[in-house]
Design a protein around this motif. Sequence first.
Motif, mmCIF file in Angstrom:
data_model
loop_
_atom_site.group_PDB
_atom_site.id
_atom_site.type_symbol
_atom_site.label_atom_id
_atom_site.label_comp_id
_atom_site.label_asym_id
_atom_site.label_seq_id
_atom_site.Cartn_x
_atom_site.Cartn_y
_atom_site.Cartn_z
ATOM 1 N N SER A 65 53.641 3.417 -0.715
ATOM 2 C CA SER A 65 52.233 2.434 -0.746
ATOM 3 C C SER A 65 50.653 3.574 -0.310
ATOM 4 O O SER A 65 49.841 3.257 -0.799
ATOM 5 C CB SER A 65 52.125 1.727 -0.343
ATOM 6 N N ARG A 68 50.664 5.817 -3.784
ATOM 7 C CA ARG A 68 49.968 5.006 -4.678
ATOM 8 C C ARG A 68 48.703 5.034 -4.857
ATOM 9 O O ARG A 68 47.732 5.348 -6.256
ATOM 10 C CB ARG A 68 50.188 3.638 -4.801
ATOM 11 N N GLU A 69 47.687 4.898 -3.069
ATOM 12 C CA GLU A 69 46.743 5.034 -3.675
ATOM 13 C C GLU A 69 45.928 6.293 -3.606
ATOM 14 O O GLU A 69 44.508 6.505 -3.817
ATOM 15 C CB GLU A 69 45.748 4.118 -2.166
ATOM 16 N N MET A 72 45.386 6.324 -7.152
ATOM 17 C CA MET A 72 43.895 6.078 -7.735
ATOM 18 C C MET A 72 43.069 6.318 -7.401
ATOM 19 O O MET A 72 42.441 6.449 -8.031
ATOM 20 C CB MET A 72 44.805 4.572 -6.724
ATOM 21 N N CYS A 75 43.024 10.301 -9.313
ATOM 22 C CA CYS A 75 43.197 10.154 -10.915
ATOM 23 C C CYS A 75 41.524 9.814 -11.240
ATOM 24 O O CYS A 75 40.799 9.933 -13.209
ATOM 25 C CB CYS A 75 43.640 9.527 -11.418
ATOM 26 N N TYR A 99 40.178 8.157 -23.354
ATOM 27 C CA TYR A 99 41.133 7.761 -22.517
ATOM 28 C C TYR A 99 41.607 7.715 -21.850
ATOM 29 O O TYR A 99 41.599 8.743 -21.273
ATOM 30 C CB TYR A 99 42.148 6.880 -23.797
ATOM 31 N N ASN A 100 41.755 6.779 -20.723
ATOM 32 C CA ASN A 100 42.962 6.989 -18.916
ATOM 33 C C ASN A 100 44.923 7.160 -20.055
ATOM 34 O O ASN A 100 44.896 6.650 -21.169
ATOM 35 C CB ASN A 100 42.919 6.588 -18.256
ATOM 36 N N TRP A 102 46.542 5.597 -19.180
ATOM 37 C CA TRP A 102 47.399 4.039 -18.853
ATOM 38 C C TRP A 102 46.681 2.820 -20.299
ATOM 39 O O TRP A 102 47.554 2.243 -21.145
ATOM 40 C CB TRP A 102 46.747 3.404 -18.211
ATOM 41 N N GLN A 103 45.609 3.823 -21.082
ATOM 42 C CA GLN A 103 45.433 3.165 -22.187
ATOM 43 C C GLN A 103 46.136 3.880 -23.488
ATOM 44 O O GLN A 103 45.478 3.225 -24.277
ATOM 45 C CB GLN A 103 43.585 3.744 -22.515
ATOM 46 N N VAL A 143 50.911 5.850 -16.645
ATOM 47 C CA VAL A 143 50.845 4.695 -15.145
ATOM 48 C C VAL A 143 52.563 4.326 -15.221
ATOM 49 O O VAL A 143 53.120 4.865 -16.481
ATOM 50 C CB VAL A 143 50.398 3.627 -16.819
ATOM 51 N N ASP A 146 55.337 -1.073 -13.959
ATOM 52 C CA ASP A 146 54.629 -2.084 -13.028
ATOM 53 C C ASP A 146 52.588 -2.126 -13.535
ATOM 54 O O ASP A 146 52.115 -2.398 -12.840
ATOM 55 C CB ASP A 146 54.625 -2.174 -11.828
ATOM 56 N N LEU A 147 52.231 -0.738 -13.675
ATOM 57 C CA LEU A 147 50.878 -0.804 -14.222
ATOM 58 C C LEU A 147 49.985 -0.097 -13.465
ATOM 59 O O LEU A 147 48.869 -0.565 -12.993
ATOM 60 C CB LEU A 147 50.461 -1.807 -15.172
ATOM 61 N N ASN A 148 50.870 0.635 -12.345
ATOM 62 C CA ASN A 148 50.698 1.301 -10.972
ATOM 63 C C ASN A 148 50.076 2.697 -12.105
ATOM 64 O O ASN A 148 50.755 3.162 -12.696
ATOM 65 C CB ASN A 148 51.610 1.950 -10.245
ATOM 66 N N ILE A 149 48.646 3.424 -10.987
ATOM 67 C CA ILE A 149 48.516 4.509 -12.409
ATOM 68 C C ILE A 149 49.439 5.450 -11.092
ATOM 69 O O ILE A 149 49.175 5.479 -9.522
ATOM 70 C CB ILE A 149 46.636 4.485 -11.939
ATOM 71 N N MET B 72 32.957 3.942 -18.918
ATOM 72 C CA MET B 72 33.903 4.282 -18.478
ATOM 73 C C MET B 72 34.529 5.678 -16.585
ATOM 74 O O MET B 72 34.657 5.532 -16.293
ATOM 75 C CB MET B 72 34.331 5.446 -19.373
ATOM 76 N N GLN B 79 37.169 2.578 -7.682
ATOM 77 C CA GLN B 79 38.593 2.462 -8.213
ATOM 78 C C GLN B 79 38.352 3.671 -6.821
ATOM 79 O O GLN B 79 39.128 2.966 -6.315
ATOM 80 C CB GLN B 79 38.786 3.413 -9.245
ATOM 81 N N LEU B 87 44.179 2.391 1.589
ATOM 82 C CA LEU B 87 44.627 3.523 2.688
ATOM 83 C C LEU B 87 43.598 3.667 4.233
ATOM 84 O O LEU B 87 44.784 3.395 4.890
ATOM 85 C CB LEU B 87 43.836 4.636 2.781
ATOM 86 N N GLN B 90 46.855 0.436 5.256
ATOM 87 C CA GLN B 90 47.048 0.986 6.130
ATOM 88 C C GLN B 90 47.352 1.680 6.955
ATOM 89 O O GLN B 90 48.384 1.627 8.437
ATOM 90 C CB GLN B 90 47.843 1.257 4.914
ATOM 91 N N TRP B 102 41.224 -4.103 -14.862
ATOM 92 C CA TRP B 102 42.440 -3.610 -15.391
ATOM 93 C C TRP B 102 44.136 -4.426 -14.760
ATOM 94 O O TRP B 102 44.814 -4.866 -16.254
ATOM 95 C CB TRP B 102 42.206 -2.564 -17.091
ATOM 96 N N GLN B 103 43.768 -3.715 -13.978
ATOM 97 C CA GLN B 103 45.728 -3.985 -13.629
ATOM 98 C C GLN B 103 45.401 -5.588 -12.840
ATOM 99 O O GLN B 103 46.963 -5.856 -12.919
ATOM 100 C CB GLN B 103 45.366 -2.960 -12.606
ATOM 101 N N ARG B 124 50.079 -11.628 -9.895
ATOM 102 C CA ARG B 124 49.887 -9.835 -9.503
ATOM 103 C C ARG B 124 49.376 -10.427 -7.496
ATOM 104 O O ARG B 124 50.539 -10.078 -7.459
ATOM 105 C CB ARG B 124 49.550 -8.979 -10.310
#
Lengths: 430, 430
Positions: A65, A68-69, A72, A75, A99-100, A102-103, A143, A146-149, B72, B79, B87, B90, B102-103, B124
Motif C-alpha cells: 500500500s 501503490r502511493e 500514484m 507517475c 493519454y495516461n 490507464w486511458q 494500470v 483494479d484500476l490502480n496506477i 490533464m 494526485q 503515505l 500510513q 476517475w478511480q 469502492r
Amino acid sequence: MALIVHKYGGTSMGTTERIRNVAKRVAKWARAGHQMVVVPSAMSGETNRLLGLAKEVAPSKHSASVLREMDMIACTGEQVSVGLLSLALQAEGMEAVSYNGWQVPIKTDSAFTKARIQSIDDARVRADLAAGRVVIITGFQGVDDDLNITTLGRGGSDTSAVAVAAAMKADECLIYTDVDGVYTTDPRVVPEARRLHTITFEEMLEMASLGSKVLQIRSVEFAGKYRVPLRVLSSFTPWDIDINEEAKSGTLITFEEDVKMEQAVVSGIAFNRDEAKVTVMGVPDKPGIAYQILGEVADANIDVDVIIQNVSHDGKTDFSFTVHRNDYQRTMDLLKTKVQPATGAATVIGDPKICKVSIVGIGMRSHVGVASKMFRALSEEGINIQMISTSEIKTSVVIDEKYMELAVRALHKVFELDDPNAVTAAAEEE
Amino acid sequence: MALIVHKYGGTSMGTTERIRNVAKRVAKWARAGHQMVVVPSAMSGETNRLLGLAKEVAPSKHSASVLREMDMIACTGEQVSVGLLSLALQAEGMEAVSYNGWQVPIKTDSAFTKARIQSIDDARVRADLAAGRVVIITGFQGVDDDLNITTLGRGGSDTSAVAVAAAMKADECLIYTDVDGVYTTDPRVVPEARRLHTITFEEMLEMASLGSKVLQIRSVEFAGKYRVPLRVLSSFTPWDIDINEEAKSGTLITFEEDVKMEQAVVSGIAFNRDEAKVTVMGVPDKPGIAYQILGEVADANIDVDVIIQNVSHDGKTDFSFTVHRNDYQRTMDLLKTKVQPATGAATVIGDPKICKVSIVGIGMRSHVGVASKMFRALSEEGINIQMISTSEIKTSVVIDEKYMELAVRALHKVFELDDPNAVTAAAEEE
C-alpha cells in the motif's frame, strides 16, 4: 505511410523550449505522412523530485500500500509531459491528444514500482491516428485490473514505447536519447570506438546488461520478443534535419535473420567496474553446496553476477562469484559468519578491485577461436585473467581493475573494431 | 460512529511538514471512531506552476482539445497531494488509500477546466471504509464518459468535497481553511466583526457571491441542494486540539428549518469594491431594449452584476448596470461605439470608483423595515446611494467607494452585529 513510435527521454523534455523542439520534430514526421505515436518521459529531475517528497512522509516499511502511493505520485511527471507535448504540437498546428496509461489502457500486473505490462488495447489510439491526430502516451505508467496506477520502474518509458510499438505493430520504434547510438565500446575509454549502424537484439542484451546503459534492458527484451525494429538515435540533432537522413541515423537494433551478409565476429566490448569478487575456498564438493552458499546470499537480497565453480581436488572445491561492489562487505561478512561454519569451508577470500570485460558478438557462434584470441590479446598485455565466463555470444573475463582500460583498448583493436571498413561492412545490410 | 468528510486547502498541504500535521489530525478523527474521507487540494503554488508551464507551450486559441490538456496537466497537483497524504497517514500507523477522480469515479460533463459533477459511485470508497481504511480522494478532478480527465475550475476542491459528502450522505463535511469561520463582515474593516457560529445556506450564498470568499460558491450551492451539513473551520489550530472542541469550532452552514430559535435579522455585511457602474441614458423604453444592451455586453464575455432600469419619462429610460472594474473601459467603449448608435441612446456615462455594500440575513424575510433602517443609517453618515438592488434575504446599495469602510462600520453597528449577545443568541441553536 508508416506507423512510427517516437520515445523521448527526460533530458529531451527538460524545458518547455526543448518540448517545443520535440513537437517540431514530431510534426515534421507527421507532415511527411507518417502516423505518429509519441511516448515522452517526465521532465528531467521531476521523478526524483516527486519521489523525494514521497520519502519525506512515507513510513520506513514499504508495504504494497506504500508502493501503490509511490506510483500514484511518481507517475504524475509523465502525465504533465504528455499534456505539455500535446499542447506544443497543437501550437504547431497539429491535432494531438494525450493519454495516461490507464486511458489507453496499458494493463499491467499489480507489482507496484516494478509492474509488468500484460496487454495493451490499441483501439482508442488507432481511432485517433485514423482521424489524423498525433497520439501522445505516458511512458512508465500502467494500470492494474483494479484500476490502480502502476509504474514499470526507473527507465520504464523505454519499455512503454516498445510495448506500444509491439501492440500496434509499428514499423519502427525510435528511441531519442542523449547518445547518438550504440558504440563498439565506450568512446571515453577507446577514442577509436565507432557507432554501430546495426546490432542484433541478442548482442544488445549482452551489451546492455554489461554496462552499456543506452536502453532499459527490459525494453530490449520486449523488442526482441515482439520483433519490434528499434532505433537508438540522438535527440540533439536539429529538429529540422532532413527526415531521410534522420531515419537512417543512430543504431538499428534488429533480428539475427535480418543480417543478410557477413557479420563482424565481435560487435563490441563491454565492461563493468562495479563488481567485486568473492571466493569460498575448500568447500566439500557435494550436491547442494551451490545452493547452500548462494541461497544465503539471495536471502540477503544480494544480486550475484558471474558464478564459477572449479573442478574439485580431494573432494574439496573453490566456489567464486561476483557481486555489486556496494554489497561486497556485506557479502564477505555473511560468508564468514554463516556460510563458512555451515559448510565447513577452509576460508573465504575476496577482492573488490576487479572489473569485468566482455566481448560480445553474434558472429562468435559460427567462429571458433574467438575466446582464445581474446585470452592471447590479454596475455600479450601481461594481464592476468582471474575468472572466465562464457555464453553463446559473449565471453567475459574478470581482471584487476587497474588493467581495465588497457584490456578494452587491446580487445577493441585485436577484433578490428577500430577499423572503419570492418564496421561499415557490418552495417551496410541496413 | 459518523461518516465525516474533511477538506484541506493548498496552504494546509503546502509542505510535507504540514501534510504530516494533516495526517495526524485525520488520524485523531479516525481513532475517535469516525469513518474518514479526506479531500485535499494541491500543494499551494503547484496548480499555478503547472498552468504556467502549460501556458509556455500552448497555442493562443483555447479550443476544447487545448483545454483538455490543461486539465490533464493541472490535475496532477491533486494526485501528488492524495498520494503524499496517504503515505503520511500510513506513517501514522493508519490504513489509507488514495484515489483520483476517475478511480472513484467522479463523473462529470466534458466542459474541460470548468466541468460539472454528474454522478459519484461510492461503492469502492464504502468498501475501503468498511475495511477500516481512511480514503483520500483528489479534489478538483473528474472524468467524463470518454475517460478524459476533467477539472472543476479553480477552487473546485471545495465542490469535490461537498459532492463526495452528498453522494455518501456524510454526517458532516468539514472545510479546513486559513480562516476560522464566516464573519459578520471583514474584520480588517470592522475590528468588532464576530465569527458566526451558524449561517444558513441562503445567507452564505449571498455572502460568498458578494465577496466573502471563504468557500467556492458552487460548493455552497451543492451543499444546499443535497443538504450536506458544512462546517468552515481553521486548519491552523494544533492538530491535537480536543476533538469535541474542534467539532464545534468554525461556522456551521445549515438549513433554514434547522434554525429553531429567533434568528438575528441581519447576519452579515458584505462588500465588494471590484465593480464599476455604467449607465446608458435616454434609451427608448420599448420591448427588447434590455436585451439589445446586455446582449452586446454578454457577447463580449463581460459579466454583469447589478442591473437597474428606472421608470421611463417621455418614452425614454435610463439603464444602469455594474461590471467588474477590469472590464470597465471595454464596456464603456462597447456602449459608446455599438449600443449608443444602435439604440439611439442620448449618452453613456460611467463611474469606476464605486463599491457595493450589502446586508444579508434570512431574518429579513419576516421583518419589515430592514431596508429603510439601512438607508437611514447611510443617510445619517451623509452617504449618497447611487443604486439599490434587493432580493429576499439581501439588500445591496452602490455607493462612492470612498465611503465603503464608513458604510460597512455603520451598518455593522446599527444591525447590532457588534453586540456579542446578539450574535451569541443567533448561534446557540447549534
